[in-house]
Motif scaffolding. Structure first.
Motif, PDB file in Angstrom:
ATOM      1  N   VAL A 119      -5.372  -3.887  -0.088  1.00  0.00           N
ATOM      2  CA  VAL A 119      -4.510  -4.928  -0.662  1.00  0.00           C
ATOM      3  C   VAL A 119      -4.884  -6.243   0.005  1.00  0.00           C
ATOM      4  O   VAL A 119      -4.596  -6.459   1.185  1.00  0.00           O
ATOM      5  N   VAL A 159       0.176   3.442 -12.447  1.00  0.00           N
ATOM      6  CA  VAL A 159      -0.484   2.307 -11.806  1.00  0.00           C
ATOM      7  C   VAL A 159      -1.484   1.700 -12.776  1.00  0.00           C
ATOM      8  O   VAL A 159      -2.445   2.356 -13.200  1.00  0.00           O
ATOM      9  N   SER A 165      -1.105  -6.155  -7.776  1.00  0.00           N
ATOM     10  CA  SER A 165      -1.122  -4.755  -8.165  1.00  0.00           C
ATOM     11  C   SER A 165      -0.002  -4.560  -9.170  1.00  0.00           C
ATOM     12  O   SER A 165       1.109  -5.058  -8.966  1.00  0.00           O
ATOM     13  N   LEU A 171       2.221   1.727  -3.509  1.00  0.00           N
ATOM     14  CA  LEU A 171       1.181   2.205  -4.418  1.00  0.00           C
ATOM     15  C   LEU A 171       0.856   3.668  -4.163  1.00  0.00           C
ATOM     16  O   LEU A 171       0.634   4.442  -5.103  1.00  0.00           O
ATOM     17  N   VAL A 185       2.320  -1.957 -11.611  1.00  0.00           N
ATOM     18  CA  VAL A 185       2.802  -0.588 -11.815  1.00  0.00           C
ATOM     19  C   VAL A 185       3.818  -0.599 -12.950  1.00  0.00           C
ATOM     20  O   VAL A 185       4.729  -1.442 -12.976  1.00  0.00           O
ATOM     21  N   THR A 193      -4.762  -2.403  -9.221  1.00  0.00           N
ATOM     22  CA  THR A 193      -4.564  -2.553  -7.781  1.00  0.00           C
ATOM     23  C   THR A 193      -5.505  -3.622  -7.251  1.00  0.00           C
ATOM     24  O   THR A 193      -6.657  -3.741  -7.697  1.00  0.00           O
ATOM     25  N   ASN A 194      -4.997  -4.418  -6.319  1.00  0.00           N
ATOM     26  CA  ASN A 194      -5.811  -5.398  -5.588  1.00  0.00           C
ATOM     27  C   ASN A 194      -6.597  -6.328  -6.507  1.00  0.00           C
ATOM     28  O   ASN A 194      -7.729  -6.697  -6.227  1.00  0.00           O
ATOM     29  N   SER A 195      -5.993  -6.737  -7.622  1.00  0.00           N
ATOM     30  CA  SER A 195      -6.668  -7.649  -8.535  1.00  0.00           C
ATOM     31  C   SER A 195      -6.600  -9.072  -7.991  1.00  0.00           C
ATOM     32  O   SER A 195      -5.531  -9.561  -7.636  1.00  0.00           O
ATOM     33  N   ILE A 224      -6.099   2.504   0.676  1.00  0.00           N
ATOM     34  CA  ILE A 224      -5.846   1.526  -0.390  1.00  0.00           C
ATOM     35  C   ILE A 224      -6.036   0.123   0.181  1.00  0.00           C
ATOM     36  O   ILE A 224      -5.557  -0.179   1.275  1.00  0.00           O
ATOM     37  N   LYS A 249       0.831  -1.206   0.000  1.00  0.00           N
ATOM     38  CA  LYS A 249       0.000   0.000   0.000  1.00  0.00           C
ATOM     39  C   LYS A 249       0.867   1.258   0.000  1.00  0.00           C
ATOM     40  O   LYS A 249       0.539   2.245  -0.675  1.00  0.00           O
TER      41      LYS A 249
END
Length: 336
Positions: free
Chosen positions: A125, A142, A131, A109, A133, A145-147, A123, A106
């Motif tokens: 996570v 970015v 995530s 990010l 980048v 995120t948090n996929s 954010i 986090k």
């Protein structure tokens, strides 16, 4: 994928191991990816920390807080950002994986999107999330995120298909599967061993890996459809000679529903690191296909092995050596 890096803690190495197996890359330990050093707060219950007056500062003004005898959030962010930048510079124009912990991710990010550290807790996570980048001359971008869904391969790079390449340590038709230890208590060396298809494979491991494997097998067996078990193997001693093929770095489990077989995936622990791709060592691996009866017998064998030995750490429950113990509950920052 050019490289896979992970925090040296076991939980992150276990997360990284399947990535290394899927990509054919060894997982490289990177201390800069460690969790924040929580200092004197390490190992304490969250319900107790909530009651501390400092908790409000942690949530509302993290950039101004330092954990007693530990890191500040600002130091942690500087560490993770510097580490990522160093790894990116090591692999210009390439894709790499860096497996770390929620707060450092986090913080990285937040730095990438230009968000103040005081807002980084907004954010999310999740465990095992991805995530992405993109780092370039114009600054970081970015991409995700948090996929927690399926990650498609980069454009122009075909996805690997078909079965994994066979290893000389694979055993498909096992007739012997066990764990054992050699040596006196406090100095025992633990092994996993499997025999079949004309080969005997032994791998060196840690006592806690035997414990974790036994517990995981027990949970999986409980979740499988009921069926009557056949005769379980009774000879669970290590077969001679015990010649370890490699040291275990990560373990993974699978289940073949069609044939009612358990699959144990074993990844080698490789600690040597080099910046020269030509000198990189490829981690060995093993795939052992096991019956329910063999797995059920292993669970009992693991409990038997764990019954004696060294005293356990009060924080993490793992064996403590006479010369000290690096506890994962302290996130690898201080031995005790």
């Amino acid at each position: 994928m050019a490289a896979v890096y992970a925090s040296p803690l076991e939980r992150t190495r276990e997360t990284a191991a399947p990535i290394g197996t899927a990509t054919g890359l060894r997982v490289k330990p990177e201390p800069g990816l460690l969790e924040c050093d929580f200092g004197d707060w390490t190992g304490r219950e969250l319900k107790d920390l909530f009651k501390l007056p400092e908790w409000t500062t942690v949530q509302r003004y993290p950039s101004g807080f330092r954990f007693p005898n530990g890191e500040s959030f600002s130091e942690m962010q500087l560490r993770i950002v510097s580490t990522v930048e160093r790894l990116v510079a090591r692999h210009p124009g390439q894709t790499i994986v860096a497996v770390s912990h929620a707060d450092p991710i986090k913080a990285a990010l937040a730095a990438a999107v230009g968000t103040h550290l005081d807002l980084f807790q907004r954010i999310v996570v999740s465990p095992c999330s991805v995530s992405a980048v993109l780092y370039g001359g114009g600054g970081p971008v970015v991409l995700a995120t948090n996929s927690t869904g399926r990650i498609s391969p980069p454009c122009g790079r075909p996805e690997r298909s078909g079965p994994p390449m066979p290893s000389p340590y694979d055993v498909i038709n096992a007739d012997h599967f066990t764990a054992g230890a050699l040596g006196e208590p406090g100095h025992r060396v633990f092994y996993l061993q499997c025999r079949g298809d004309g080969v005997l494979v032994s791998v060196r491991c840690e006592k806690q890996q035997v414990a974790a494997l036994g517990e995981s097998f027990a949970r999986v067996l409980q979740d499988l459809p009921d069926r009557a078990l056949g005769a379980e193997p009774t000879d669970l001693e290590l077969a001679l000679p015990v010649e370890p093929a490699f040291t275990v770095g990560g373990l993974g489990l699978g289940y073949d529903t069609e044939h009612d077989r358990m699959l144990l995936l074993i990844e080698e622990l490789v600690t040597a690191e080099t910046d020269d791709p030509a000198e990189e060592l490829e981690a060995a691996s093993a795939r052992w296909v096991l019956t329910r009866e063999q797995v059920h017998a292993f669970v009992g064998r693991a409990e038997e092995l764990l019954a004696g030995g060294r005293p356990l750490c009060p924080l993490c429950g793992r064996p403590v050596d006479t010369e000290g113990h690096t506890c994962p509950k302290t996130n690898g920052h201080r031995p005790h």
